[in-house]
Design a protein around this motif. Structure first.
Motif, PDB file in Angstrom:
ATOM      1  N   ILE A  32      18.919 -33.629  94.555  1.00 60.01           N
ATOM      2  CA  ILE A  32      18.286 -34.763  94.455  1.00 60.01           C
ATOM      3  C   ILE A  32      18.037 -34.809  92.634  1.00 60.01           C
ATOM      4  O   ILE A  32      18.484 -33.835  92.185  1.00 60.01           O
ATOM      5  N   PRO A  33      18.222 -36.025  92.061  1.00 56.44           N
ATOM      6  CA  PRO A  33      18.090 -35.968  90.509  1.00 56.44           C
ATOM      7  C   PRO A  33      16.967 -34.906  90.080  1.00 56.44           C
ATOM      8  O   PRO A  33      15.898 -35.094  90.383  1.00 56.44           O
ATOM      9  N   VAL A  34      17.198 -34.092  89.222  1.00 50.99           N
ATOM     10  CA  VAL A  34      16.030 -33.276  88.652  1.00 50.99           C
ATOM     11  C   VAL A  34      16.440 -33.033  87.167  1.00 50.99           C
ATOM     12  O   VAL A  34      17.238 -32.730  86.688  1.00 50.99           O
ATOM     13  N   LEU A  35      15.309 -33.549  86.487  1.00 52.00           N
ATOM     14  CA  LEU A  35      15.253 -33.174  84.964  1.00 52.00           C
ATOM     15  C   LEU A  35      14.499 -32.079  84.789  1.00 52.00           C
ATOM     16  O   LEU A  35      13.309 -31.932  85.196  1.00 52.00           O
ATOM     17  N   THR A  36      15.112 -31.014  84.041  1.00 50.46           N
ATOM     18  CA  THR A  36      14.161 -29.997  83.576  1.00 50.46           C
ATOM     19  C   THR A  36      13.893 -30.140  82.004  1.00 50.46           C
ATOM     20  O   THR A  36      14.762 -30.589  81.457  1.00 50.46           O
ATOM     21  N   VAL A  37      12.647 -29.838  81.830  1.00 49.02           N
ATOM     22  CA  VAL A  37      12.465 -29.723  80.349  1.00 49.02           C
ATOM     23  C   VAL A  37      11.657 -28.501  79.779  1.00 49.02           C
ATOM     24  O   VAL A  37      11.099 -27.516  80.660  1.00 49.02           O
TER      25      VAL A  37
ATOM     26  N   SER B 109      17.558 -44.052  84.884  1.00 42.95           N
ATOM     27  CA  SER B 109      18.867 -43.507  85.103  1.00 42.95           C
ATOM     28  C   SER B 109      19.227 -43.250  86.606  1.00 42.95           C
ATOM     29  O   SER B 109      20.399 -42.906  86.789  1.00 42.95           O
ATOM     30  N   HIS B 110      18.186 -42.945  87.186  1.00 41.23           N
ATOM     31  CA  HIS B 110      18.357 -42.418  88.498  1.00 41.23           C
ATOM     32  C   HIS B 110      17.691 -43.252  89.651  1.00 41.23           C
ATOM     33  O   HIS B 110      16.914 -42.856  90.399  1.00 41.23           O
ATOM     34  N   ASP B 111      17.822 -44.461  89.823  1.00 46.33           N
ATOM     35  CA  ASP B 111      17.404 -45.457  90.579  1.00 46.33           C
ATOM     36  C   ASP B 111      15.888 -45.706  90.488  1.00 46.33           C
ATOM     37  O   ASP B 111      15.509 -46.003  91.899  1.00 46.33           O
TER      38      ASP B 111
ATOM     39  N   LEU C 108      10.840 -37.770  98.367  1.00 49.33           N
ATOM     40  CA  LEU C 108      11.158 -37.379  96.832  1.00 49.33           C
ATOM     41  C   LEU C 108      12.380 -38.230  96.384  1.00 49.33           C
ATOM     42  O   LEU C 108      13.508 -38.065  96.712  1.00 49.33           O
ATOM     43  N   GLY C 109      12.026 -38.989  95.362  1.00 49.26           N
ATOM     44  CA  GLY C 109      13.225 -39.656  94.715  1.00 49.26           C
ATOM     45  C   GLY C 109      13.906 -38.785  93.559  1.00 49.26           C
ATOM     46  O   GLY C 109      15.193 -38.944  93.240  1.00 49.26           O
TER      47      GLY C 109
ATOM     48  N   GLN D 119      22.189 -31.697  90.988  1.00 46.33           N
ATOM     49  CA  GLN D 119      21.965 -32.868  89.767  1.00 46.33           C
ATOM     50  C   GLN D 119      20.976 -32.684  88.740  1.00 46.33           C
ATOM     51  O   GLN D 119      20.265 -33.200  88.758  1.00 46.33           O
ATOM     52  N   GLY D 120      21.142 -31.404  88.188  1.00 47.26           N
ATOM     53  CA  GLY D 120      20.266 -31.050  86.978  1.00 47.26           C
ATOM     54  C   GLY D 120      20.501 -31.415  85.943  1.00 47.26           C
ATOM     55  O   GLY D 120      21.827 -31.372  85.500  1.00 47.26           O
ATOM     56  N   ASN D 121      19.637 -31.892  85.009  1.00 47.05           N
ATOM     57  CA  ASN D 121      20.066 -32.169  83.420  1.00 47.05           C
ATOM     58  C   ASN D 121      18.529 -31.606  82.729  1.00 47.05           C
ATOM     59  O   ASN D 121      17.570 -31.814  83.032  1.00 47.05           O
ATOM     60  N   LEU D 122      19.089 -30.811  81.757  1.00 45.58           N
ATOM     61  CA  LEU D 122      18.066 -30.166  80.818  1.00 45.58           C
ATOM     62  C   LEU D 122      17.656 -31.053  79.515  1.00 45.58           C
ATOM     63  O   LEU D 122      18.648 -31.355  78.798  1.00 45.58           O
TER      64      LEU D 122
END
Ligand code: MLT
Length: 273
Positions: free
Chosen positions: A209-214, A267-269, A115-116, A236-239
């Motif tokens: 790992i980079p995680v986007l939560t929506v 923005s996360h490779d 997982l990336g 590394q969470g962003n909502l």
């Protein structure tokens, strides 16, 4: 170009997969009681830059239900089979909505080196309470006794915001059609699997790992306040909050959802193109 494929899953089950575009791979996992058609906008909107893969989870859409007692972890094994065939070389991003998010948590636990990035939309890490489990088992029985629509009709106003229902009636019809087409056996098996799913709440700080939560500002099933709280526990969470959406932002506000995903991946490779 878009391809439809059928693959053999972890339990000898046929899995229906759609693949579109090339580039870093992005796997889309649908919610309940829906199928991969809910991702139609993302398949067309992101395939200029990504290899977008979507699949019908066991029993939904065109995927067979061969095992009525599967677990959410079995669905994660199916995801890995699809990844191995279609995106064997580079880390992938997995995007799961609600039930698809439960599968994404399991996939992280089993296959984190593949997982990336993760996108967790309208979902939660916690397992069910005893009361929630009982409600699911009751719904499973009711679906088998009374058919799909009797048990899913009441979900529609919770899946979509009132502005979606008022301003986009075609979206409400499309979602209702997907729900109606679910087999009662698929509803029952998914409810039983979700009732027995693992709790990932304590794992959140380990998900490095980079995680986007929506979240949808109008979602009562996975409220934005809850999502904010558990996102803060991710290293590394962003909502991203989608104002006009309830539980199905990829369908209700497809362009906004796809833009959030693209911006996050870039923005996360996982640059596009
Ligand atoms: C979904 O949208 O997949 C459902 O809300 C999941 C659930 O029932 O927990």
């Amino acid at each position: 170009m878009t391809h439809r494929l059928t693959m053999m899953g972890s339990r000898g089950n046929a899995i229906s997969v759609t693949a579109s575009g090339s580039g870093p791979a992005l796997m889309l996992l649908h919610g309940f009681p829906l199928d991969q058609r809910m991702w139609q906008h993302q398949l067309s909107g992101l395939s200029d830059a990504y290899q977008v893969l979507s699949m019908d989870l066991s029993g939904f859409g065109q995927s067979a239900l061969v095992d009525e007692d599967y677990r959410v972890g079995d669905l994660a094994e199916d995801v890995e089979i699809v990844r191995r065939h279609l995106a064997p070389e580079r880390p992938i991003a997995v995007c799961g909505l609600s039930m698809g998010g439960y599968v994404a948590f399991e996939y992280w636990q089993r296959y984190r080196s593949r997982l990336g990035a993760l996108i967790l939309a309208h979902t939660r890490p916690a397992a069910d309470t005893t009361q929630q489990q009982q409600a699911r088992l009751a719904m499973a029985e009711a679906a088998l006794q009374g058919g799909t629509w009797a048990v899913v009709e009441g979900m529609l106003p919770k899946l979509l915001s009132s502005s979606t229902c008022d301003q986009q009636p075609e979206v409400a019809s499309f979602v209702a059609k997907m729900m109606r087409e679910c087999a009662p056996s698929a509803i029952a098996a998914a409810q039983r699997a979700m009732a027995s799913r693992s709790d990932f709440s304590d794992q959140l700080p380990l998900m490095d790992i980079p995680v986007l939560t929506v979240a949808g500002a109008q979602d009562t099933l996975a409220p934005v306040g809850d999502t904010e709280r558990w996102t803060a526990r991710l290293p590394q969470g962003n909502l991203a909050t989608i104002e006009q959406a309830a539980h199905l932002s990829p369908v209700e506000c497809p362009d906004e959802f796809s833009t959030c995903v693209r911006t996050f991946l870039q923005s996360h490779d996982m640059p596009s193109g």
